[in-house]
Design a protein around this motif. Structure first.
Motif, PDB file in Angstrom:
ATOM      1  N   ALA A  10      -3.164  -0.525   5.309  1.00 56.60           N
ATOM      2  CA  ALA A  10      -4.411  -0.800   3.985  1.00 56.60           C
ATOM      3  C   ALA A  10      -3.505  -0.989   2.755  1.00 56.60           C
ATOM      4  O   ALA A  10      -4.566  -0.823   1.990  1.00 56.60           O
ATOM      5  CB  ALA A  10      -5.061   0.403   3.936  1.00 56.60           C
ATOM      6  N   ILE A  11      -2.351  -0.906   2.814  1.00 55.81           N
ATOM      7  CA  ILE A  11      -2.180  -0.970   1.125  1.00 55.81           C
ATOM      8  C   ILE A  11      -0.339  -0.898   1.055  1.00 55.81           C
ATOM      9  O   ILE A  11       0.176  -1.038   2.259  1.00 55.81           O
ATOM     10  CB  ILE A  11      -1.616   0.939   0.747  1.00 55.81           C
ATOM     11  N   LEU A  12      -0.047  -2.287   0.033  1.00 55.82           N
ATOM     12  CA  LEU A  12       0.948  -3.186   0.879  1.00 55.82           C
ATOM     13  C   LEU A  12       2.217  -2.879  -0.662  1.00 55.82           C
ATOM     14  O   LEU A  12       1.372  -3.348  -1.919  1.00 55.82           O
ATOM     15  CB  LEU A  12       0.893  -4.809   0.291  1.00 55.82           C
ATOM     16  N   LEU A  13       3.161  -2.282  -0.794  1.00 53.87           N
ATOM     17  CA  LEU A  13       3.861  -1.574  -1.770  1.00 53.87           C
ATOM     18  C   LEU A  13       5.098  -3.027  -1.957  1.00 53.87           C
ATOM     19  O   LEU A  13       4.983  -3.248  -0.399  1.00 53.87           O
ATOM     20  CB  LEU A  13       4.119  -0.807  -1.737  1.00 53.87           C
ATOM     21  N   GLN A  14       6.299  -3.447  -2.795  1.00 53.90           N
ATOM     22  CA  GLN A  14       7.596  -3.708  -1.928  1.00 53.90           C
ATOM     23  C   GLN A  14       8.120  -2.611  -3.067  1.00 53.90           C
ATOM     24  O   GLN A  14       7.744  -1.585  -3.021  1.00 53.90           O
ATOM     25  CB  GLN A  14       7.754  -4.690  -3.015  1.00 53.90           C
ATOM     26  N   ALA A  15       9.518  -2.727  -2.492  1.00 57.02           N
ATOM     27  CA  ALA A  15      10.317  -1.766  -2.914  1.00 57.02           C
ATOM     28  C   ALA A  15      10.272  -1.043  -3.812  1.00 57.02           C
ATOM     29  O   ALA A  15      10.384   0.007  -4.644  1.00 57.02           O
ATOM     30  CB  ALA A  15      12.051  -2.152  -2.489  1.00 57.02           C
ATOM     31  N   HIS A  16      10.437  -1.965  -4.900  1.00 56.06           N
ATOM     32  CA  HIS A  16      10.162  -1.144  -6.698  1.00 56.06           C
ATOM     33  C   HIS A  16       9.513  -0.319  -6.624  1.00 56.06           C
ATOM     34  O   HIS A  16       8.755   0.338  -7.514  1.00 56.06           O
ATOM     35  CB  HIS A  16      10.533  -2.195  -7.604  1.00 56.06           C
ATOM     36  N   ASP A  17       8.168  -1.093  -6.024  1.00 58.65           N
ATOM     37  CA  ASP A  17       6.438  -0.198  -6.097  1.00 58.65           C
ATOM     38  C   ASP A  17       6.361   0.888  -5.925  1.00 58.65           C
ATOM     39  O   ASP A  17       6.328   2.200  -6.084  1.00 58.65           O
ATOM     40  CB  ASP A  17       5.447  -1.093  -5.387  1.00 58.65           C
ATOM     41  N   TRP A  18       7.725   0.801  -4.772  1.00 57.59           N
ATOM     42  CA  TRP A  18       7.043   2.459  -4.213  1.00 57.59           C
ATOM     43  C   TRP A  18       8.117   3.199  -4.278  1.00 57.59           C
ATOM     44  O   TRP A  18       7.458   4.638  -4.826  1.00 57.59           O
ATOM     45  CB  TRP A  18       7.419   1.848  -2.562  1.00 57.59           C
ATOM     46  N   LEU A  19       9.108   2.932  -5.565  1.00 60.65           N
ATOM     47  CA  LEU A  19      10.014   4.001  -5.747  1.00 60.65           C
ATOM     48  C   LEU A  19       9.771   4.560  -6.659  1.00 60.65           C
ATOM     49  O   LEU A  19       9.788   5.672  -6.833  1.00 60.65           O
ATOM     50  CB  LEU A  19      11.379   3.422  -6.430  1.00 60.65           C
ATOM     51  N   VAL A  20       8.946   3.845  -7.742  1.00 58.10           N
ATOM     52  CA  VAL A  20       8.050   4.048  -9.211  1.00 58.10           C
ATOM     53  C   VAL A  20       7.019   4.865  -8.548  1.00 58.10           C
ATOM     54  O   VAL A  20       6.920   6.045  -8.842  1.00 58.10           O
ATOM     55  CB  VAL A  20       6.932   2.949 -10.193  1.00 58.10           C
ATOM     56  N   TRP A  21       6.223   4.661  -7.066  1.00 52.43           N
ATOM     57  CA  TRP A  21       5.237   5.691  -6.865  1.00 52.43           C
ATOM     58  C   TRP A  21       5.563   6.750  -6.537  1.00 52.43           C
ATOM     59  O   TRP A  21       4.621   7.613  -6.822  1.00 52.43           O
ATOM     60  CB  TRP A  21       4.277   4.782  -5.625  1.00 52.43           C
ATOM     61  N   GLN A  22       6.887   6.906  -6.040  1.00 53.70           N
ATOM     62  CA  GLN A  22       7.975   8.497  -5.507  1.00 53.70           C
ATOM     63  C   GLN A  22       7.738   9.306  -6.308  1.00 53.70           C
ATOM     64  O   GLN A  22       7.874  10.497  -6.464  1.00 53.70           O
ATOM     65  CB  GLN A  22       8.401   7.878  -4.428  1.00 53.70           C
ATOM     66  N   LEU A  23       8.221   8.557  -7.768  1.00 51.94           N
ATOM     67  CA  LEU A  23       8.967   9.430  -8.938  1.00 51.94           C
ATOM     68  C   LEU A  23       7.708   9.871  -9.338  1.00 51.94           C
ATOM     69  O   LEU A  23       7.458  10.875 -10.133  1.00 51.94           O
ATOM     70  CB  LEU A  23      10.058   8.269  -9.808  1.00 51.94           C
TER      71      LEU A  23
END
Length: 481
Positions: free
Chosen positions: A150-163
């Motif tokens: 349902a949602i698409l992120l790239q590696a840096h998007d995902w890491l920023v979101w986690q932080l």
């Protein structure tokens, strides 16, 4: 202003640099490999993104981030993290270039009506590594997982979101978005129809925010900048600007340059990426760079590239008329996917090991000069070339490159330029948030320590060698460009 950190999550490791936000001086650094193993010993195609967080935590150990006010994140491009509606990973992240997705790339090219249709739509033609291609592979091979995505992120998007503690708002930058295959650098907009074409349905995409914008603050109040892809972060860390090109010598080669506008190229030779500053970063790729040198070293029974370089230096420019067209894996620039390499100009006097060694270096560099000319032909100004990769240190490369490229060549000292670029982005976001920096002008940091090589008196000789290469290419592959 203070202290900032840049985090680079590459395919194999996480590296963190902590920098003075005014000068860019590196104050301290951390490193940790990713806890990822592939059964066959190569790089895995699927990675649990939690491995990136574990590596990040280890690299930041020992109080490395003490006193840091802002963090920038750079990460490997082309890694796509499919999430379900609750934000949980549907399956491991799909990373890197992968032969299993080549059929999916060809599928997508046909589905939209050919290479030119894709170039016009998003500035690039689908390749095996790109997120859009991986989505097509997912829909064809794992339809249930595709349906749950349902949602698409790239590696840096995902890491920023986690932080940031997994907020409702998910963000990305122009640089990362431009490498997905479903965002256009020319229009600055997503193409949701291409996501649907690949995945079979729409998905939520992160909001694209400006180069100096902050993605948010962590629960502890630490500012996190927008982040970007590794290529864009490295260019930003090097400090390249208009008039600069970067030639990267890996197994394959790439040439990129800063340009004020997106280049749409119907042939698909140019990939229209955006950079980390609001400008554009057109890229041209060759399939054969250092693999040409390694193959030649093996053929001549030499143990390493240093020995090949030493041998090549015993020859002279032009290698006594020996020309190697280095298309060993086929070639992408020019577009000759099914061809092989060619060795031309064999005469009794040229049949010596040192001339073949020289021809290998000249062939590799002339192939990259061809790629540079693709950009020049589209109006991209190239006043100097930054030469990256371990092979850039070889004397045979340094002796030939300035004259063959026809311009000044800069060989930066090895450094963590992607992590430095991420830290510079953090300093920009911090300065903008405090009102001490303009959102249109990044902080001026000290440039990379580098060796500068001029073509000088060798220019005419180098251009003659180049003409010799072009003549053989035209004769062997008429109209390749």
């Amino acid at each position: 202003m203070g202290i900032v950190a840049g985090l680079d999550s590459s395919p194999d490791f996480t590296r963190i640099v902590v920098c003075d936000s005014d000068t860019g001086a590196v104050l301290r650094q951390g490193y940790a490999p990713h806890p990822v193993e592939s059964p066959d010993g190569g790089r895995p195609s699927d990675v649990d993104p939690q491995a990136w967080l574990l590596s990040l935590g280890e690299a930041a150990g020992g109080g490395l981030l003490e006193g840091v006010q802002a963090i920038g994140v750079s990460a490997q491009q082309n890694a796509v993290v499919p999430l379900d509606a609750q934000g949980n990973t549907v399956r491991p992240a799909m990373v890197g270039g992968d032969k299993r997705t080549q059929v999916a790339a060809a599928d997508l090219i046909d589905a939209l009506g050919g290479r030119e249709a894709w170039a016009q739509a998003v500035g690039c033609v689908p390749q095996a590594a790109q997120p859009v291609t991986k989505l097509r592979w997912l829909a064809r091979t794992e339809p249930e997982n595709a349906q749950r995505t349902a949602i698409l992120l790239q590696a840096h998007d995902w890491l920023v979101w986690q932080l940031l503690g997994r907020p409702i708002r998910r963000t990305t930058d122009r640089g990362g978005a431009s490498s997905t295959g479903y965002w256009s650098a020319a229009t600055g907009a997503y193409r949701p129809d291409l996501v649907e074409l690949a995945l079979g349905h729409q998905a939520m995409l992160p909001e694209v925010i400006g180069p100096a914008d902050a993605a948010g603050r962590t629960p502890e109040g630490l500012l996190i900048s927008v982040g970007t892809g590794e290529t864009m972060a490295a260019a930003f860390g090097l400090g390249i600007g208009l008039g600069d090109a970067v030639v990267s010598l890996g197994a394959s080669g790439s040439v990129m340059a800063v340009h004020p506008e997106a280049l749409v190229d119907g042939s698909g030779m140019i990939t229209a990426l955006a950079d980390a500053t609001g400008m554009h970063l057109p890229v041209v790729t060759t399939l054969n760079a250092v693999r040409t040198l390694r193959g030649t070293a093996e053929l001549l029974g030499l143990p390493d590239l240093e020995s090949l370089s030493e041998l090549a230096m015993k020859s002279t420019p032009g290698a006594h008329g020996l020309v190697l067209l280095p298309y060993l894996e086929g070639e992408r620039t020019p577009n000759l996917p099914h061809t092989a390499g060619t060795l031309a100009g064999l005469r009794r006097e040229s049949m010596k090991a040192e001339h073949l060694a020289r021809a290998a270096f000249e062939g590799m560099l002339c192939g990259l000069a061809d790629a540079l000319d693709v950009l020049r032909a589209r109006g991209v100004e190239v006043r100097r070339v930054f030469l990256l990769g371990p092979a850039a240190e070889l004397p045979a490369v340094q002796a030939a490159a300035p004259a063959l490229f026809g311009t000044q060549v800069v060989v930066p000292q090895p450094a963590d330029y992607a992590a430095i670029g991420a830290a510079r982005q953090a300093a920009w976001a911090l300065g903008t948030s405090q009102g001490s920096l303009d959102a249109r002008t990044p902080p001026v940091w000290q440039g990379a320590v580098a060796q500068v090589l001029e073509p000088g008196e060798e220019l005419a000789v180098g251009q003659a060698v180049r003409q010799q290469f072009v003549a053989v290419r035209e004769q062997t592959h008429p109209g390749a460009f």
